[in-house]
Every structure is written in C-alpha cells, then in structure tokens.
Write an enzyme that holds these catalytic residues in place. Structure first.
Site, mmCIF file in Angstrom:
data_model
loop_
_atom_site.group_PDB
_atom_site.id
_atom_site.type_symbol
_atom_site.label_atom_id
_atom_site.label_comp_id
_atom_site.label_asym_id
_atom_site.label_seq_id
_atom_site.Cartn_x
_atom_site.Cartn_y
_atom_site.Cartn_z
ATOM 1 N N ARG A 59 53.985 41.168 43.128
ATOM 2 C CA ARG A 59 54.354 39.994 42.333
ATOM 3 C C ARG A 59 54.544 40.344 40.863
ATOM 4 N NH1 ARG A 59 51.195 38.560 46.525
ATOM 5 N NH2 ARG A 59 49.308 39.015 45.342
ATOM 6 N N GLU A 96 38.611 46.873 48.080
ATOM 7 C CA GLU A 96 37.381 46.305 48.614
ATOM 8 C C GLU A 96 36.919 47.089 49.845
ATOM 9 O OE1 GLU A 96 35.654 41.927 49.926
ATOM 10 O OE2 GLU A 96 37.761 42.150 49.371
#
Length: 176
Positions: A59, A96
C-alpha cells in the site's frame, strides 16, 4: 467535518482472531478522503528538499506514487524478495511469526539523495526498519518517515525514533 481516520474501516478478526485490521482501501476509494490523506502526508515536508519518495510494499506504493507526483520527484519501490527485475540488494527482518526479506534496486537511490519513506501503517516497524537500512546502504539520506496509521502499542514509532528517524502519522488506533 470528516477526518482521515473516519474513512478507515476496521475489520474484526482479520487475518485471524483477535486482530482489528485497519483497512485503508475505503480511504483510497473515496476521492475526498484520499486527497485529504495525501495532502496531510505532504504538509510536514512543504519547502523541504526531497529527491525520492520510497514506498514500502504494497500500500506504500499507492501513497508513494501520489506523493512523488505531487512533489515532482521520483518514486522507488521496496518490494518483497524476488519481485524486482534488476540487480537488487536485500534486507531481512522479523515478522510476528518468522522472517521476511525486502529488496531495492541497487541503483534506485544515489548517495546523498534525500528520501521520504512512506507506508500506510506503522505497527512493529520491522518493514520500515528494513527499508531504512536498504536506503542507508545505498547512501540515501532519510528526511522522514510518513504513515497514515500508527499502532502505538506495537512499538514501531519508538523503534524508528530510536534509529534517529522522524515519524509522522495522520492518526493512531489503540490495540492490535
């Protein structure tokens, strides 16, 4: 009057349970919201010398292209490994769960060029940190980093500021 934050929808439990996904596609789809976001992202840099805008996949490409156009400067993508066709340099970073690698063309930034780094969201700061390292390896001077959303609880802003980076975000959301 609507703010940038008003155009961002939250999708509960995406991509998995417990996550509140902040979806900027609703902001991008609205002409007033998108213009407001680009204008506000540009505002802190009025009058500053910037040679290139670097957008982080994916994005960040949308924002970076629009911002580079407004500034009349070049745009450079930092992409996931294997997506750029030319000779690249790469940087790994932690996610993560696991690791990832981003790349930049080895001739995309010239030594001494002043660079603005943009993306839609600052969470842990891992992708931005990797992008910053790539730009610095090519000799670029990072003027600032700019995001639409900051998720302060995830520590990305603190990480980038500890690296000496200026961080601008248009809004912040609590939680994950």
């Amino acid at each position: 009057m609507k703010t940038v934050q008003d155009y961002i929808r939250t999708i509960v439990d995406f991509p998995h349970e417990g996550i509140m996904f902040r979806d900027v596609t609703t902001l991008f789809a609205d002409p007033r919201g998108f213009r407001m976001a680009i204008d506000q992202m540009l505002h802190p840099y009025a009058g500053l010398e910037i040679d290139k805008v670097v957008g982080l996949e994916a994005r960040g490409f949308i924002l970076g292209g629009a911002i580079a156009h407004q500034l009349s400067v070049g745009f450079v993508p930092i992409r996931k490994k294997g997506k750029l066709p030319g000779t690249t340099i790469s940087q790994d970073y932690k996610l993560e769960y696991g690791e990832a690698i981003v790349e930049i063309h080895d001739d995309a930034i010239q030594p001494g060029e002043k660079v603005l780094v943009v993306d839609d969201l600052l969470a842990t700061g891992g992708t931005a940190e990797a992008g910053i390292k790539l730009i610095e390896r090519l000799g670029g001077e990072i003027i600032s980093t700019a995001f639409i959303i900051d998720l302060p609880e995830l520590g990305g802003r603190a990480k980038l500021e500890a690296m000496g980076m200026e961080v601008h975000a248009l809004c912040a959301f609590d939680g994950l």
